[in-house]
Motif scaffolding. Structure first.
Motif, PDB file in Angstrom:
ATOM      1  N   MET A   1       0.850  -1.202   0.000  1.00  0.00           N
ATOM      2  CA  MET A   1       0.000   0.000   0.000  1.00  0.00           C
ATOM      3  C   MET A   1       0.884   1.249   0.000  1.00  0.00           C
ATOM      4  O   MET A   1       1.837   1.330   0.782  1.00  0.00           O
ATOM      5  CB  MET A   1      -0.889  -0.007   1.249  1.00  0.00           C
ATOM      6  N   ASN A   2       0.561   2.220  -0.904  1.00  0.00           N
ATOM      7  CA  ASN A   2       1.329   3.462  -0.919  1.00  0.00           C
ATOM      8  C   ASN A   2       0.983   4.319   0.286  1.00  0.00           C
ATOM      9  O   ASN A   2      -0.159   4.330   0.730  1.00  0.00           O
ATOM     10  CB  ASN A   2       0.997   4.262  -2.185  1.00  0.00           C
ATOM     11  N   THR A   3       1.980   5.051   0.766  1.00  0.00           N
ATOM     12  CA  THR A   3       1.718   5.984   1.868  1.00  0.00           C
ATOM     13  C   THR A   3       0.854   7.136   1.361  1.00  0.00           C
ATOM     14  O   THR A   3       1.078   7.655   0.267  1.00  0.00           O
ATOM     15  CB  THR A   3       3.062   6.541   2.384  1.00  0.00           C
ATOM     16  N   VAL A   4      -0.147   7.532   2.163  1.00  0.00           N
ATOM     17  CA  VAL A   4      -0.987   8.679   1.800  1.00  0.00           C
ATOM     18  C   VAL A   4      -0.342   9.923   2.408  1.00  0.00           C
ATOM     19  O   VAL A   4      -0.204  10.035   3.631  1.00  0.00           O
ATOM     20  CB  VAL A   4      -2.432   8.510   2.336  1.00  0.00           C
ATOM     21  N   LYS A   5       0.055  10.839   1.516  1.00  0.00           N
ATOM     22  CA  LYS A   5       0.744  12.057   1.974  1.00  0.00           C
ATOM     23  C   LYS A   5      -0.299  13.141   2.245  1.00  0.00           C
ATOM     24  O   LYS A   5      -1.084  13.500   1.358  1.00  0.00           O
ATOM     25  CB  LYS A   5       1.756  12.506   0.919  1.00  0.00           C
ATOM     26  N   ILE A   6      -0.287  13.646   3.471  1.00  0.00           N
ATOM     27  CA  ILE A   6      -1.366  14.540   3.919  1.00  0.00           C
ATOM     28  C   ILE A   6      -0.815  15.868   4.431  1.00  0.00           C
ATOM     29  O   ILE A   6       0.196  15.906   5.127  1.00  0.00           O
ATOM     30  CB  ILE A   6      -2.181  13.850   5.043  1.00  0.00           C
ATOM     31  N   VAL A   7      -1.519  16.956   4.058  1.00  0.00           N
ATOM     32  CA  VAL A   7      -1.262  18.279   4.640  1.00  0.00           C
ATOM     33  C   VAL A   7      -2.475  18.649   5.492  1.00  0.00           C
ATOM     34  O   VAL A   7      -3.616  18.434   5.069  1.00  0.00           O
ATOM     35  CB  VAL A   7      -1.066  19.341   3.523  1.00  0.00           C
ATOM     36  N   ILE A   8      -2.232  19.195   6.679  1.00  0.00           N
ATOM     37  CA  ILE A   8      -3.347  19.689   7.518  1.00  0.00           C
ATOM     38  C   ILE A   8      -3.270  21.212   7.599  1.00  0.00           C
ATOM     39  O   ILE A   8      -2.214  21.770   7.922  1.00  0.00           O
ATOM     40  CB  ILE A   8      -3.285  19.102   8.945  1.00  0.00           C
ATOM     41  N   ALA A   9      -4.385  21.870   7.300  1.00  0.00           N
ATOM     42  CA  ALA A   9      -4.492  23.322   7.500  1.00  0.00           C
ATOM     43  C   ALA A   9      -5.226  23.560   8.818  1.00  0.00           C
ATOM     44  O   ALA A   9      -6.315  23.016   9.024  1.00  0.00           O
ATOM     45  CB  ALA A   9      -5.251  23.958   6.342  1.00  0.00           C
ATOM     46  N   GLY A  10      -4.604  24.361   9.687  1.00  0.00           N
ATOM     47  CA  GLY A  10      -5.188  24.624  11.017  1.00  0.00           C
ATOM     48  C   GLY A  10      -4.746  23.611  12.054  1.00  0.00           C
ATOM     49  O   GLY A  10      -5.541  23.230  12.921  1.00  0.00           O
ATOM     50  N   PRO A  11      -3.457  23.172  12.024  1.00  0.00           N
ATOM     51  CA  PRO A  11      -3.010  22.049  12.873  1.00  0.00           C
ATOM     52  C   PRO A  11      -3.040  22.336  14.369  1.00  0.00           C
ATOM     53  O   PRO A  11      -3.049  21.417  15.169  1.00  0.00           O
ATOM     54  CB  PRO A  11      -1.558  21.819  12.424  1.00  0.00           C
ATOM     55  N   ARG A  12      -3.042  23.615  14.742  1.00  0.00           N
ATOM     56  CA  ARG A  12      -3.023  23.937  16.181  1.00  0.00           C
ATOM     57  C   ARG A  12      -4.410  24.212  16.734  1.00  0.00           C
ATOM     58  O   ARG A  12      -4.579  24.532  17.896  1.00  0.00           O
ATOM     59  CB  ARG A  12      -2.093  25.124  16.436  1.00  0.00           C
ATOM     60  N   GLY A  13      -5.436  24.076  15.900  1.00  0.00           N
ATOM     61  CA  GLY A  13      -6.805  24.310  16.360  1.00  0.00           C
ATOM     62  C   GLY A  13      -7.331  23.109  17.150  1.00  0.00           C
ATOM     63  O   GLY A  13      -6.668  22.080  17.268  1.00  0.00           O
ATOM     64  N   ARG A  14      -8.541  23.271  17.671  1.00  0.00           N
ATOM     65  CA  ARG A  14      -9.150  22.182  18.465  1.00  0.00           C
ATOM     66  C   ARG A  14      -9.270  20.916  17.622  1.00  0.00           C
ATOM     67  O   ARG A  14      -8.950  19.820  18.063  1.00  0.00           O
ATOM     68  CB  ARG A  14     -10.531  22.623  18.983  1.00  0.00           C
ATOM     69  N   MET A  15      -9.735  21.044  16.389  1.00  0.00           N
ATOM     70  CA  MET A  15      -9.882  19.869  15.518  1.00  0.00           C
ATOM     71  C   MET A  15      -8.562  19.500  14.865  1.00  0.00           C
ATOM     72  O   MET A  15      -8.219  18.321  14.735  1.00  0.00           O
ATOM     73  CB  MET A  15     -10.912  20.168  14.421  1.00  0.00           C
ATOM     74  N   GLY A  16      -7.830  20.529  14.416  1.00  0.00           N
ATOM     75  CA  GLY A  16      -6.575  20.278  13.699  1.00  0.00           C
ATOM     76  C   GLY A  16      -5.600  19.480  14.547  1.00  0.00           C
ATOM     77  O   GLY A  16      -4.945  18.547  14.051  1.00  0.00           O
ATOM     78  N   SER A  17      -5.495  19.806  15.845  1.00  0.00           N
ATOM     79  CA  SER A  17      -4.523  19.104  16.693  1.00  0.00           C
ATOM     80  C   SER A  17      -4.926  17.635  16.864  1.00  0.00           C
ATOM     81  O   SER A  17      -4.081  16.742  16.937  1.00  0.00           O
ATOM     82  CB  SER A  17      -4.364  19.803  18.048  1.00  0.00           C
ATOM     83  N   GLU A  18      -6.221  17.381  16.902  1.00  0.00           N
ATOM     84  CA  GLU A  18      -6.703  15.989  16.991  1.00  0.00           C
ATOM     85  C   GLU A  18      -6.407  15.252  15.668  1.00  0.00           C
ATOM     86  O   GLU A  18      -6.027  14.072  15.675  1.00  0.00           O
ATOM     87  CB  GLU A  18      -8.219  16.016  17.259  1.00  0.00           C
ATOM     88  N   ALA A  19      -6.533  15.973  14.564  1.00  0.00           N
ATOM     89  CA  ALA A  19      -6.248  15.354  13.256  1.00  0.00           C
ATOM     90  C   ALA A  19      -4.756  15.053  13.112  1.00  0.00           C
ATOM     91  O   ALA A  19      -4.375  14.038  12.519  1.00  0.00           O
ATOM     92  CB  ALA A  19      -6.732  16.278  12.125  1.00  0.00           C
ATOM     93  N   VAL A  20      -3.910  15.916  13.673  1.00  0.00           N
ATOM     94  CA  VAL A  20      -2.462  15.642  13.649  1.00  0.00           C
ATOM     95  C   VAL A  20      -2.204  14.305  14.342  1.00  0.00           C
ATOM     96  O   VAL A  20      -1.476  13.444  13.824  1.00  0.00           O
ATOM     97  CB  VAL A  20      -1.658  16.788  14.332  1.00  0.00           C
ATOM     98  N   LYS A  21      -2.841  14.112  15.518  1.00  0.00           N
ATOM     99  CA  LYS A  21      -2.661  12.842  16.268  1.00  0.00           C
ATOM    100  C   LYS A  21      -3.093  11.668  15.415  1.00  0.00           C
ATOM    101  O   LYS A  21      -2.428  10.642  15.350  1.00  0.00           O
ATOM    102  CB  LYS A  21      -3.534  12.862  17.539  1.00  0.00           C
ATOM    103  N   LEU A  22      -4.263  11.816  14.770  1.00  0.00           N
ATOM    104  CA  LEU A  22      -4.779  10.723  13.931  1.00  0.00           C
ATOM    105  C   LEU A  22      -3.762  10.329  12.857  1.00  0.00           C
ATOM    106  O   LEU A  22      -3.466   9.146  12.664  1.00  0.00           O
ATOM    107  CB  LEU A  22      -6.103  11.148  13.264  1.00  0.00           C
ATOM    108  N   ILE A  23      -3.235  11.346  12.164  1.00  0.00           N
ATOM    109  CA  ILE A  23      -2.306  11.055  11.054  1.00  0.00           C
ATOM    110  C   ILE A  23      -1.037  10.394  11.606  1.00  0.00           C
ATOM    111  O   ILE A  23      -0.526   9.425  11.037  1.00  0.00           O
ATOM    112  CB  ILE A  23      -1.933  12.359  10.280  1.00  0.00           C
TER     113      ILE A  23
END
Ligand SMILES: NC(=O)C1=CN([C@@H]2O[C@H](COP(=O)(O)OP(=O)(O)OC[C@H]3O[C@@H](n4cnc5c(N)ncnc54)[C@H](O)[C@@H]3O)[C@@H](O)[C@H]2O)C=CC1
Ligand SMILES: O=C(O)C1=N[C@H](C(=O)O)C[C@H](O)C1
Length: 266
Positions: free
Chosen positions: A1-23
């Motif tokens: 499986m190829n790695t999925v390369k992801i950019v997050i906009a708003g990484p320090r926000g309430r949702m963004g920081s949770e999404a950083v953890k997920l990734i």
């Protein structure tokens, strides 16, 4: 499986920081960059709370996408910024997963047309919590049988948009199946402006904002001698993450705009 390369906009926000953890925690995902207001040229780990997350920080999207060439952009910012990011991502062939709420109908039509012209997928999800998606679907089912409905959404007091994206989506879904009806007494008058809430196709939406809340909604239906209440509560932002993952995995396989996770969970 190829790695999925992801950019997050708003990484320090309430949702963004949770999404950083997920990734960071998901095998097969790589956080290749983040978009923030500050610290362009630095690393996310320069900020408190992101120890060991070495993704580079960009403050401008075009340069970011050209340099890191991601597969997916996750946007968790504000409506104006989110719209700019989503359009730019599509221009660069990057698939957007947008959790940001407050997009207008016109914004959605424009994005749908760009996706169509480019043959590239995007997902805009007003709510990533699967329970909330089911609450919307159940409300749509009930809307076939009950013409009278009041939507009450309750959120933390730092929320910028009202009504919530979830409430708007719920009203849109109910409107698809409900006989149009202007509710309440035909002669009703507000003695204090706003008392009956916002109106959408004759339905009313009430927005509650209080510290201590996260994200909650109840949809109340009424008919002679009975009411039906359908309610969902998110008690933390981890509740949204399985939906974010579903959206990332799905957006790689589609070539149109999908608005709402209810369209991909069947
Ligand atoms: N779809 C869903 O399930 C959910 C959606 N949301 C939506 O997500 C959005 C974000 O919500 P929260 O995380 O609670 O807000 P927040 O205010 O905590 O985070 C927003 C972040 O975006 C950043 N930002 C603003 N402009 C930027 C720019 N130009 N470039 C990069 N970053 C920028 C801010 O600095 C902030 O850190 C809202 O629209 C909210 O309604 C929130 C929760 C769940
Ligand atoms: O801002 C929030 O917090 C939330 N926003 C989304 C919305 O506007 O519906 C989703 C969820 O309700 C949390």
């Amino acid at each position: 499986m190829n790695t999925v390369k992801i950019v997050i906009a708003g990484p320090r926000g309430r949702m963004g920081s949770e999404a950083v953890k997920l990734i960071e925690e998901t095998e097969g995902y790589e956080l290749v960059a983040v978009l923030d207001h500050k610290n362009g040229g630095g690393k996310l780990s320069d900020f408190d709370g992101f120890n060991g997350v070495s993704a580079p920080v960009f403050t401008e999207i075009s340069g970011c996408l050209q340099e890191v060439k991601p597969d997916v952009l996750i946007d968790l910012t504000t409506p104006e910024v989110g719209m700019h990011h989503t359009k730019t991502a599509l221009e660069y062939g990057v698939r957007p997963v947008v959790g940001t709420t407050g997009f207008s109908q016109e914004n959605l039509r424009e994005l749908e047309s760009i996706c169509h012209d480019k043959g590239i997928g995007a997902i805009i999800a007003p709510n990533f919590a699967l329970g909330a998606v089911l609450m919307m679907k159940f409300s749509q089912m009930a809307g076939k049988f009950f013409d009278d409905v009041e939507i009450i959404e309750l959120h933390h007091d730092q929320k910028l948009d009202a009504p919530s994206g979830t409430a708007v989506k719920t009203a849109e879904m109910i409107a698809e199946v409900r006989e149009g009806k202007k509710q309440g007494h035909p002669d009703e008058k507000e003695t204090i402006a706003g008392a009956r809430g916002a109106e959408f196709d004759g339905m009313h939406i009430h927005s509650v904002r209080l510290p201590g809340l996260i994200a909650h909604q109840q949809v109340m239906f009424g008919a002679s001698g009975q009411t039906l209440t359908i309610r969902h509560d998110s008690y933390n932002r981890a509740s949204f993450m399985s939906g974010v993952k579903l959206a990332v995995d799905t957006v790689l396989k589609i070539d149109t705009l999908v608005y709402g996770l209810e369209n991909i969970i069947d």
